[in-house]
Design a protein around this motif. Structure first.
Motif, mmCIF file in Angstrom:
data_model
loop_
_atom_site.group_PDB
_atom_site.id
_atom_site.type_symbol
_atom_site.label_atom_id
_atom_site.label_comp_id
_atom_site.label_asym_id
_atom_site.label_seq_id
_atom_site.Cartn_x
_atom_site.Cartn_y
_atom_site.Cartn_z
ATOM 1 N N ALA A 13 0.846 -1.194 0.000
ATOM 2 C CA ALA A 13 0.000 0.000 0.000
ATOM 3 C C ALA A 13 0.881 1.243 0.000
ATOM 4 O O ALA A 13 1.887 1.306 0.703
ATOM 5 C CB ALA A 13 -0.919 -0.009 1.216
ATOM 6 N N LYS A 89 -3.854 1.408 -3.008
ATOM 7 C CA LYS A 89 -4.579 0.995 -1.812
ATOM 8 C C LYS A 89 -4.968 -0.486 -1.952
ATOM 9 O O LYS A 89 -5.104 -0.981 -3.074
ATOM 10 C CB LYS A 89 -5.847 1.827 -1.659
ATOM 11 C CG LYS A 89 -5.618 3.316 -1.639
ATOM 12 C CD LYS A 89 -6.949 4.065 -1.617
ATOM 13 C CE LYS A 89 -6.753 5.565 -1.625
ATOM 14 N NZ LYS A 89 -8.046 6.291 -1.608
ATOM 15 N N PRO A 90 -5.189 -1.165 -0.839
ATOM 16 C CA PRO A 90 -5.624 -2.566 -0.939
ATOM 17 C C PRO A 90 -6.873 -2.736 -1.800
ATOM 18 O O PRO A 90 -7.015 -3.750 -2.492
ATOM 19 C CB PRO A 90 -5.873 -2.941 0.522
ATOM 20 C CG PRO A 90 -4.923 -2.085 1.286
ATOM 21 C CD PRO A 90 -4.905 -0.779 0.542
ATOM 22 N N SER A 125 -1.640 -4.664 2.472
ATOM 23 C CA SER A 125 -1.763 -3.595 3.489
ATOM 24 C C SER A 125 -0.611 -3.644 4.485
ATOM 25 O O SER A 125 0.171 -4.553 4.512
ATOM 26 C CB SER A 125 -3.096 -3.751 4.208
ATOM 27 O OG SER A 125 -3.190 -5.021 4.791
#
Length: 125
Positions: A13, A89-90, A125
């Protein structure tokens, strides 16, 4: 027309990746209305629009979810479109597909005639 997508992978991330989609069989820059787009599909979800660009003039559109983080661009000489992805982002995890059409620029998957194979992007993440 054949589209070859590449560049997917595993990234943390906040990291970046650049996807490429090389087209063959047509020189897209010679078609005034031709465009190429990126879509993505996460497990259990529908395919969604990410970004699109018109070969002539370079006008581009983005999904709200990626605006400001992703940039679509094209190299006419290489007949290739890129998707530079930053601040990943995840929730960006998905299989990313490139698509092309010789006569329209749209956000709907059904508007595109040609599709490449997907390339998997996994954001941890």
């Amino acid at each position: 027309v054949q589209l070859q997508a590449s560049g997917g992978g595993l990234v943390q991330a906040g990291g970046s990746l650049r996807l490429s989609c090389a087209a063959s069989g047509r020189t897209f820059s010679t078609y005034s209305m031709a465009s190429m787009a990126w879509f993505r599909q996460a497990p259990g979800k529908e395919r969604e629009f990410v970004a699109a660009i018109r070969w002539s003039g370079g006008i581009s559109y983005y999904a709200d979810s990626v605006k400001g983080r992703f940039t679509i661009s094209r190299d006419n000489a290489k007949n290739t479109v890129y998707l530079q992805m930053s601040s990943l982002k995840p929730e960006d995890t998905a299989v990313y597909y490139c698509a092309a059409d010789l006569s329209r620029l749209a956000r709907s998957p059904g508007s595109y005639e040609y599709w490449g194979q997907g390339t998997l992007v996994t954001v941890s993440s």
